[in-house]
Design a protein around this motif. Structure first.
Motif, PDB file in Angstrom:
ATOM      1  N   LEU A  14       0.868  -1.173   0.000  1.00 17.22           N
ATOM      2  CA  LEU A  14       0.000   0.000   0.000  1.00 17.22           C
ATOM      3  C   LEU A  14       0.903   1.220   0.000  1.00 17.22           C
ATOM      4  N   ALA A  15       0.705   2.089  -0.990  1.00 19.81           N
ATOM      5  CA  ALA A  15       1.451   3.342  -1.055  1.00 19.81           C
ATOM      6  C   ALA A  15       0.454   4.491  -0.985  1.00 19.81           C
ATOM      7  N   LEU A  16       0.786   5.484  -0.199  1.00 18.03           N
ATOM      8  CA  LEU A  16      -0.014   6.707  -0.107  1.00 18.03           C
ATOM      9  C   LEU A  16       0.869   7.867  -0.534  1.00 18.03           C
ATOM     10  N   LEU A  22       2.658   0.323   3.913  1.00 19.18           N
ATOM     11  CA  LEU A  22       2.256  -0.969   4.450  1.00 19.18           C
ATOM     12  C   LEU A  22       2.689  -2.067   3.498  1.00 19.18           C
ATOM     13  N   HIS A  23       3.271  -3.119   4.046  1.00 22.78           N
ATOM     14  CA  HIS A  23       3.688  -4.289   3.270  1.00 22.78           C
ATOM     15  C   HIS A  23       3.141  -5.536   3.941  1.00 22.78           C
ATOM     16  N   LEU A  39      -7.664  -3.986   1.555  1.00 24.95           N
ATOM     17  CA  LEU A  39      -6.927  -2.719   1.538  1.00 24.95           C
ATOM     18  C   LEU A  39      -7.573  -1.709   0.612  1.00 24.95           C
ATOM     19  N   VAL A  40      -8.026  -2.156  -0.545  1.00 23.23           N
ATOM     20  CA  VAL A  40      -8.702  -1.237  -1.470  1.00 23.23           C
ATOM     21  C   VAL A  40      -9.965  -0.691  -0.811  1.00 23.23           C
ATOM     22  N   ALA A  48      -3.869   6.917  -3.270  1.00 26.29           N
ATOM     23  CA  ALA A  48      -3.508   5.586  -2.780  1.00 26.29           C
ATOM     24  C   ALA A  48      -3.231   4.668  -3.965  1.00 26.29           C
ATOM     25  N   ARG A  49      -2.326   3.720  -3.753  1.00 24.21           N
ATOM     26  CA  ARG A  49      -2.037   2.693  -4.756  1.00 24.21           C
ATOM     27  C   ARG A  49      -1.786   1.392  -4.010  1.00 24.21           C
TER      28      ARG A  49
END
Length: 68
Positions: A14-16, A22-23, A39-40, A48-49
């Protein structure tokens, strides 16, 4: 560090705002995909990605948002 935090073939990120925050690693693709969906649902917002990668093959399995 205790244990191997990278144990598992499927890596969820998770990238913001372009920064990984978060991994997670799972040995089961089914479990990793369920975590991806969660997560989505929680973080699916502009900036967010979320990506899911098969670390064994280097293949990007899925990402959100989908490339447009």
């Amino acid at each position: 560090m205790l244990g191997d935090v990278h144990a598992g073939r499927y890596h969820l990120i998770l990238a913001l705002a372009g920064r990984p925050v978060l991994h997670g690693w799972w040995g089961s693709e089914q479990v990793a995909r369920a975590q991806f969906t969660g997560l989505v649902g929680r973080y699916g917002q502009p900036g967010a990605r979320v990506t899911l990668v098969d670390e064994e093959t280097g293949t990007l399995l899925t990402e959100w948002p989908e490339p447009g």
